[in-house]
Scaffold this motif. Sequence first.
Motif, PDB file in Angstrom:
ATOM      1  N   SER A  24       0.810  -1.213   0.000  1.00  0.00           N
ATOM      2  CA  SER A  24       0.000   0.000   0.000  1.00  0.00           C
ATOM      3  C   SER A  24       0.846   1.266   0.000  1.00  0.00           C
ATOM      4  N   PRO A  28      -1.142   5.964  -5.796  1.00  0.00           N
ATOM      5  CA  PRO A  28      -2.564   5.628  -5.604  1.00  0.00           C
ATOM      6  C   PRO A  28      -3.353   5.721  -6.901  1.00  0.00           C
ATOM      7  N   ASP A  50      -1.246  13.826  -2.988  1.00  0.00           N
ATOM      8  CA  ASP A  50      -1.586  12.680  -2.146  1.00  0.00           C
ATOM      9  C   ASP A  50      -0.411  12.376  -1.228  1.00  0.00           C
ATOM     10  N   TYR A  51      -0.700  12.305   0.075  1.00  0.00           N
ATOM     11  CA  TYR A  51       0.305  11.989   1.091  1.00  0.00           C
ATOM     12  C   TYR A  51      -0.093  10.690   1.767  1.00  0.00           C
ATOM     13  N   ASN A  52       0.809   9.704   1.746  1.00  0.00           N
ATOM     14  CA  ASN A  52       0.532   8.394   2.328  1.00  0.00           C
ATOM     15  C   ASN A  52       1.620   8.069   3.348  1.00  0.00           C
ATOM     16  N   ASN A  53       1.234   7.930   4.613  1.00  0.00           N
ATOM     17  CA  ASN A  53       2.162   7.651   5.699  1.00  0.00           C
ATOM     18  C   ASN A  53       1.967   6.216   6.171  1.00  0.00           C
ATOM     19  N   ARG A 269     -13.166   6.819   5.130  1.00  0.00           N
ATOM     20  CA  ARG A 269     -12.663   7.994   4.417  1.00  0.00           C
ATOM     21  C   ARG A 269     -13.683   9.139   4.426  1.00  0.00           C
ATOM     22  N   GLU A 287      -8.009   9.416   4.769  1.00  0.00           N
ATOM     23  CA  GLU A 287      -8.232   7.968   4.783  1.00  0.00           C
ATOM     24  C   GLU A 287      -7.583   7.365   6.018  1.00  0.00           C
ATOM     25  N   PRO A 301      -0.668   1.106   6.071  1.00  0.00           N
ATOM     26  CA  PRO A 301      -0.959   2.541   6.137  1.00  0.00           C
ATOM     27  C   PRO A 301      -1.366   2.993   7.532  1.00  0.00           C
ATOM     28  N   ARG A 304      -3.606   8.656   5.391  1.00  0.00           N
ATOM     29  CA  ARG A 304      -3.491   9.134   4.009  1.00  0.00           C
ATOM     30  C   ARG A 304      -4.353  10.380   3.841  1.00  0.00           C
ATOM     31  N   THR A 306      -5.476  13.432   0.854  1.00  0.00           N
ATOM     32  CA  THR A 306      -5.467  13.869  -0.542  1.00  0.00           C
ATOM     33  C   THR A 306      -6.242  15.177  -0.659  1.00  0.00           C
TER      34      THR A 306
END
Length: 323
Positions: A24, A28, A50-53, A269, A287, A301, A304, A306
């Motif tokens: 993941s 995205p 988009d930021y995904n941590n 979300r 998210e 994840p 997240r 966006t």
Amino acid sequence: MIRILFFSLFLLGCHQVFSQTCCSGGVPLSNNLGLPNEGKGSFTVGLNYDYNNLNTLNAGSDKLNDDSRLRITNSILLNAGYAISDRFSLEALFTWVNQTRTISQFGNENFSETQGIGDAVFLVKYAIPNVLGSQSVFNVGVGTKAPFGKSDLTTTEGFQLTADLQPGSGAWDLLGWLSISKGLNFRPSATLSGSITYRATGENTSYLNNTSIYEFGNVVQTNIGYTDQFLLFNTIINPGLILKYRKASSDKVESSELPNTGGEWVFVRPELAVKITPSVTFNSRLEIPFYSYVEGTQLTPTLRFTAGITVLLKKNKVLNTIN
């Protein structure tokens, strides 16, 4: 025989040092498909960040007390959609991605970073109105993910990075997309919607300098949600709440399943859209993972976010402006 032995040791070393790949952490793509058909001749453009941590380490469904591993993916996403007719439309998604991975153990820190153009998606879509009565639309789309991004980036020492850190996958994928929405009679401003996306992944036949074949796991993703519309300070806002389910099969190397890849996730979300002008909309969503089950031990994840802008251009408006 020597090549096979070397390759096995390489994979084992990657898993021990980097504590497994994750399913993941990449671009995205499926999350950002589905621009609406606004009528024949309409052109829609969206630009999103988009930021995904990923800072949660799981073994199966159990969260481990270990925060020494951190993955962050920053993506810039450009959507473009054109309606050939009131039913047929085309959509494209182009990406740029920056990925970092930090592992802190025993007072030492291992940091890896890659960035560049990511893969792209192209869809042909068909809309069927009034399938479930008035105020309903059913959409079907088919397309492909094109390997625009590089998949052979190396470290400063010259070692090729593993597949999960590459901007691109190095493979062509097939995509299928379905969505349906229905306005609710008891509240005309509210909409109930659902969608499903399936990605059948192809093979990267040039993995590790053409010594191996890598295939990411097939992915299915479903969403079901409720959105409404309100007028606040003379501005139209659309809040929504989406429940998302994602399942990824295990990755494969030389047709053999790769350990510590694949799993299932459920996300909640909340979303908010603000109509800045009749043709410009600000979109945002957060998210949050609600449940996850991963094969083996993986980073999953943590958060997240966006946000971006969507601009709608009507063909007749563009012509009038030119004239």
